[in-house]
Design a protein around this motif. Sequence first.
Motif, PDB file in Angstrom:
ATOM      1  N   UNK A   1       0.824  -1.189   0.000  1.00  0.00           N
ATOM      2  CA  UNK A   1       0.000   0.000   0.000  1.00  0.00           C
ATOM      3  C   UNK A   1       0.878   1.266   0.000  1.00  0.00           C
ATOM      4  N   UNK A   2       1.946   1.262   0.841  1.00  0.00           N
ATOM      5  CA  UNK A   2       2.854   2.415   0.849  1.00  0.00           C
ATOM      6  C   UNK A   2       3.599   2.555  -0.473  1.00  0.00           C
ATOM      7  N   UNK A   3       3.923   1.420  -1.089  1.00  0.00           N
ATOM      8  CA  UNK A   3       4.631   1.491  -2.371  1.00  0.00           C
ATOM      9  C   UNK A   3       3.761   2.180  -3.428  1.00  0.00           C
ATOM     10  N   UNK A   4       2.466   1.857  -3.448  1.00  0.00           N
ATOM     11  CA  UNK A   4       1.567   2.502  -4.416  1.00  0.00           C
ATOM     12  C   UNK A   4       1.456   4.008  -4.167  1.00  0.00           C
ATOM     13  N   UNK A   5       1.467   4.409  -2.892  1.00  0.00           N
ATOM     14  CA  UNK A   5       1.320   5.823  -2.556  1.00  0.00           C
ATOM     15  C   UNK A   5       2.627   6.600  -2.694  1.00  0.00           C
ATOM     16  N   UNK A   6       3.744   5.989  -2.264  1.00  0.00           N
ATOM     17  CA  UNK A   6       5.005   6.725  -2.186  1.00  0.00           C
ATOM     18  C   UNK A   6       6.122   6.175  -3.053  1.00  0.00           C
ATOM     19  N   UNK A   7       6.065   4.902  -3.425  1.00  0.00           N
ATOM     20  CA  UNK A   7       7.115   4.313  -4.239  1.00  0.00           C
ATOM     21  C   UNK A   7       8.361   3.948  -3.469  1.00  0.00           C
ATOM     22  N   UNK A   8       8.273   3.764  -2.147  1.00  0.00           N
ATOM     23  CA  UNK A   8       9.440   3.387  -1.351  1.00  0.00           C
ATOM     24  C   UNK A   8       9.809   1.929  -1.623  1.00  0.00           C
ATOM     25  N   UNK A   9      11.106   1.647  -1.608  1.00  0.00           N
ATOM     26  CA  UNK A   9      11.616   0.308  -1.867  1.00  0.00           C
ATOM     27  C   UNK A   9      12.672  -0.003  -0.827  1.00  0.00           C
ATOM     28  N   UNK A  10      12.704  -1.261  -0.337  1.00  0.00           N
ATOM     29  CA  UNK A  10      13.763  -1.720   0.560  1.00  0.00           C
ATOM     30  C   UNK A  10      14.570  -2.782  -0.181  1.00  0.00           C
ATOM     31  N   UNK A  11      15.888  -2.641  -0.137  1.00  0.00           N
ATOM     32  CA  UNK A  11      16.791  -3.529  -0.865  1.00  0.00           C
ATOM     33  C   UNK A  11      17.699  -4.244   0.133  1.00  0.00           C
ATOM     34  N   UNK A  12      17.791  -5.557   0.002  1.00  0.00           N
ATOM     35  CA  UNK A  12      18.736  -6.371   0.767  1.00  0.00           C
ATOM     36  C   UNK A  12      19.578  -7.101  -0.260  1.00  0.00           C
ATOM     37  N   UNK A  13      20.818  -6.676  -0.438  1.00  0.00           N
ATOM     38  CA  UNK A  13      21.648  -7.182  -1.524  1.00  0.00           C
ATOM     39  C   UNK A  13      22.921  -7.802  -0.978  1.00  0.00           C
ATOM     40  N   UNK A  14      23.060  -9.121  -1.117  1.00  0.00           N
ATOM     41  CA  UNK A  14      24.272  -9.792  -0.651  1.00  0.00           C
ATOM     42  C   UNK A  14      25.267 -10.017  -1.776  1.00  0.00           C
ATOM     43  N   UNK A  15      24.960  -9.546  -2.955  1.00  0.00           N
ATOM     44  CA  UNK A  15      25.865  -9.769  -4.086  1.00  0.00           C
ATOM     45  C   UNK A  15      26.781  -8.574  -4.325  1.00  0.00           C
ATOM     46  N   UNK A  16      26.949  -7.730  -3.322  1.00  0.00           N
ATOM     47  CA  UNK A  16      27.711  -6.492  -3.506  1.00  0.00           C
ATOM     48  C   UNK A  16      29.146  -6.792  -3.918  1.00  0.00           C
ATOM     49  N   UNK A  17      29.978  -7.261  -3.027  1.00  0.00           N
ATOM     50  CA  UNK A  17      31.329  -7.721  -3.336  1.00  0.00           C
ATOM     51  C   UNK A  17      32.011  -8.182  -2.058  1.00  0.00           C
ATOM     52  N   UNK A  18      33.057  -8.938  -2.232  1.00  0.00           N
ATOM     53  CA  UNK A  18      33.849  -9.392  -1.089  1.00  0.00           C
ATOM     54  C   UNK A  18      34.898  -8.339  -0.753  1.00  0.00           C
ATOM     55  N   UNK A  19      35.184  -8.185   0.534  1.00  0.00           N
ATOM     56  CA  UNK A  19      36.251  -7.267   0.917  1.00  0.00           C
ATOM     57  C   UNK A  19      37.554  -8.046   1.068  1.00  0.00           C
ATOM     58  N   UNK A  20      38.588  -7.418   1.556  1.00  0.00           N
ATOM     59  CA  UNK A  20      39.894  -8.093   1.629  1.00  0.00           C
ATOM     60  C   UNK A  20      39.911  -9.242   2.635  1.00  0.00           C
ATOM     61  N   UNK A  21      38.900  -9.344   3.493  1.00  0.00           N
ATOM     62  CA  UNK A  21      38.803 -10.438   4.458  1.00  0.00           C
ATOM     63  C   UNK A  21      37.889 -11.556   3.957  1.00  0.00           C
TER      64      UNK A  21
END
Length: 54
Positions: A1-21
Amino acid sequence: MDYDAFGDVIIFDTSYRLNKYNLVCAPIIRVNHHWSNVLFGICFLADEIISSFE
């Protein structure tokens, strides 16, 4: 319902990248109706198996 009114999105992304550890960066980001990014949280995972997400 909030997405239709405001277009807010929540992103959980584990494919970003590996760090030096060799940890997976997993940010939780919100993109609001002004196209602004809001960082809700972040975690580093040793691997991408189900028990790591629990």
